[in-house]
Scaffold this motif. Structure first.
Motif, PDB file in Angstrom:
ATOM      1  N   LEU A  73       1.960  17.439   1.918  1.00 17.66           N
ATOM      2  CA  LEU A  73       2.196  16.040   2.294  1.00 17.66           C
ATOM      3  C   LEU A  73       3.696  15.729   2.333  1.00 17.66           C
ATOM      4  O   LEU A  73       4.411  15.977   1.364  1.00 17.66           O
ATOM      5  N   VAL A  74       4.154  15.167   3.454  1.00 18.72           N
ATOM      6  CA  VAL A  74       5.566  14.804   3.636  1.00 18.72           C
ATOM      7  C   VAL A  74       5.622  13.338   4.072  1.00 18.72           C
ATOM      8  O   VAL A  74       4.837  12.916   4.925  1.00 18.72           O
ATOM      9  N   PRO A  75       6.520  12.531   3.513  1.00 14.71           N
ATOM     10  CA  PRO A  75       6.624  11.129   3.928  1.00 14.71           C
ATOM     11  C   PRO A  75       6.954  11.003   5.418  1.00 14.71           C
ATOM     12  O   PRO A  75       7.642  11.849   5.994  1.00 14.71           O
ATOM     13  N   ASP A  76       6.464   9.928   6.021  1.00 13.06           N
ATOM     14  CA  ASP A  76       6.838   9.626   7.408  1.00 13.06           C
ATOM     15  C   ASP A  76       8.268   9.125   7.482  1.00 13.06           C
ATOM     16  O   ASP A  76       8.951   9.326   8.485  1.00 13.06           O
ATOM     17  N   MET A  77       8.703   8.464   6.432  1.00 12.59           N
ATOM     18  CA  MET A  77      10.079   7.949   6.374  1.00 12.59           C
ATOM     19  C   MET A  77      10.529   7.896   4.923  1.00 12.59           C
ATOM     20  O   MET A  77       9.754   7.522   4.041  1.00 12.59           O
ATOM     21  N   THR A  78      11.778   8.283   4.688  1.00 14.69           N
ATOM     22  CA  THR A  78      12.361   8.206   3.347  1.00 14.69           C
ATOM     23  C   THR A  78      13.632   7.376   3.411  1.00 14.69           C
ATOM     24  O   THR A  78      14.555   7.691   4.175  1.00 14.69           O
ATOM     25  N   LEU A  79      13.671   6.310   2.633  1.00 14.54           N
ATOM     26  CA  LEU A  79      14.800   5.399   2.593  1.00 14.54           C
ATOM     27  C   LEU A  79      15.637   5.741   1.362  1.00 14.54           C
ATOM     28  O   LEU A  79      15.191   5.569   0.223  1.00 14.54           O
ATOM     29  N   LEU A  80      16.817   6.268   1.599  1.00 15.18           N
ATOM     30  CA  LEU A  80      17.715   6.707   0.524  1.00 15.18           C
ATOM     31  C   LEU A  80      18.699   5.588   0.217  1.00 15.18           C
ATOM     32  O   LEU A  80      19.609   5.305   0.993  1.00 15.18           O
ATOM     33  N   LEU A  81      18.495   4.932  -0.930  1.00  9.89           N
ATOM     34  CA  LEU A  81      19.376   3.846  -1.355  1.00  9.89           C
ATOM     35  C   LEU A  81      20.496   4.445  -2.186  1.00  9.89           C
ATOM     36  O   LEU A  81      20.298   4.819  -3.342  1.00  9.89           O
ATOM     37  N   ASP A  82      21.661   4.510  -1.603  1.00 16.18           N
ATOM     38  CA  ASP A  82      22.777   5.220  -2.234  1.00 16.18           C
ATOM     39  C   ASP A  82      23.725   4.266  -2.943  1.00 16.18           C
ATOM     40  O   ASP A  82      24.114   3.228  -2.386  1.00 16.18           O
ATOM     41  N   VAL A  83      24.097   4.642  -4.166  1.00 17.78           N
ATOM     42  CA  VAL A  83      25.182   3.972  -4.894  1.00 17.78           C
ATOM     43  C   VAL A  83      26.013   5.056  -5.573  1.00 17.78           C
ATOM     44  O   VAL A  83      25.475   6.058  -6.038  1.00 17.78           O
ATOM     45  N   PRO A  84      27.335   4.883  -5.638  1.00 18.79           N
ATOM     46  CA  PRO A  84      28.170   5.855  -6.351  1.00 18.79           C
ATOM     47  C   PRO A  84      27.911   5.784  -7.850  1.00 18.79           C
ATOM     48  O   PRO A  84      27.411   4.775  -8.362  1.00 18.79           O
ATOM     49  N   PRO A  85      28.258   6.843  -8.582  1.00 18.55           N
ATOM     50  CA  PRO A  85      27.962   6.893 -10.027  1.00 18.55           C
ATOM     51  C   PRO A  85      28.514   5.711 -10.821  1.00 18.55           C
ATOM     52  O   PRO A  85      27.859   5.234 -11.746  1.00 18.55           O
TER      53      PRO A  85
END
Length: 211
Positions: A127-139
């Protein structure tokens, strides 16, 4: 007709929980039946496993044990929640999924990522997601947000949140590498922006699947 599977990923403090709920509410307004779940967790057994891998304890799981616990939780929620929902035609929005394993235990803990992908294929049956939303913040932003959250709730950071700075830098770089390898699935979003701005970007991305 199979439903759609959307996952949220990213470093700690990126606002995933907030955006998961906002997207689910928005999708329901578009007439979609939506199931919201999370990893680790999502079933009674998987929630028990969540406590084992995240809580501070005198006998914390070693890295290999940690990996297997995450995978066990995923096997349970995929079988009992995600696949049945998709088969009904529902949309599933999940707070973390397999990419977190690749980033945290792979890039962060140093386990071979391809080995983790092989194990993951077994527990998810591909199973693989249709869409992946990567919410990025620096450390540094991640640390500030976690500190503010802990101060507001009088809670302490869990075992993963309190890992060292180099660990969190490695996992952030790992997320970027994963996104670079699958640009059609990943949408990378600057989560230092206002919550409303991030939500609007998330909705614009989800419209692709609605189409």
């Amino acid at each position: 007709m199979r439903g759609k599977f959307i996952t949220f990923e990213g470093p700690e403090g990126g606002g995933k929980s907030t955006q998961v709920q906002a997207l689910a509410d928005w999708l329901r307004k578009q007439g979609k039946a939506v199931v919201v779940t999370r990893e680790p967790g999502g079933t009674r057994l998987a929630e028990l496993i969540r406590g084992l891998v995240r809580d501070e304890m005198d006998d914390p799981p070693v890295t290999r044990c940690e990996v297997l616990l995450f995978l066990a939780s995923r096997a349970q929620v995929v079988s009992q929640v995600i696949r049945p929902a998709l088969a009904r035609g529902d949309w599933v929005v999940c707070d973390r999924f397999a990419d977190s394993t690749f980033a945290y235990q792979g890039f962060g803990r140093g386990i071979d990522v391809q080995l983790l992908k092989n194990f993951n294929d077994f527990v998810t049956e591909g199973l693989v997601p249709d869409m992946t939303l990567l919410l990025d913040v620096p450390p540094e932003v991640s640390r500030e947000r976690l500190a503010a959250r802990q101060a507001a709730t009088a809670a302490t950071g869990d075992r993963i949140e309190t890992a060292g700075e180099m660990f969190h830098r490695r996992l952030r770089e790992g997320f970027f590498e994963l996104a670079h390898a699958e640009p059609k699935r990943f949408v990378v979003i600057d989560a230092t922006q206002a919550v409303e701005k991030v939500a609007a970007i998330v909705q614009d991305a989800a419209r692709r699947l609605l189409g």
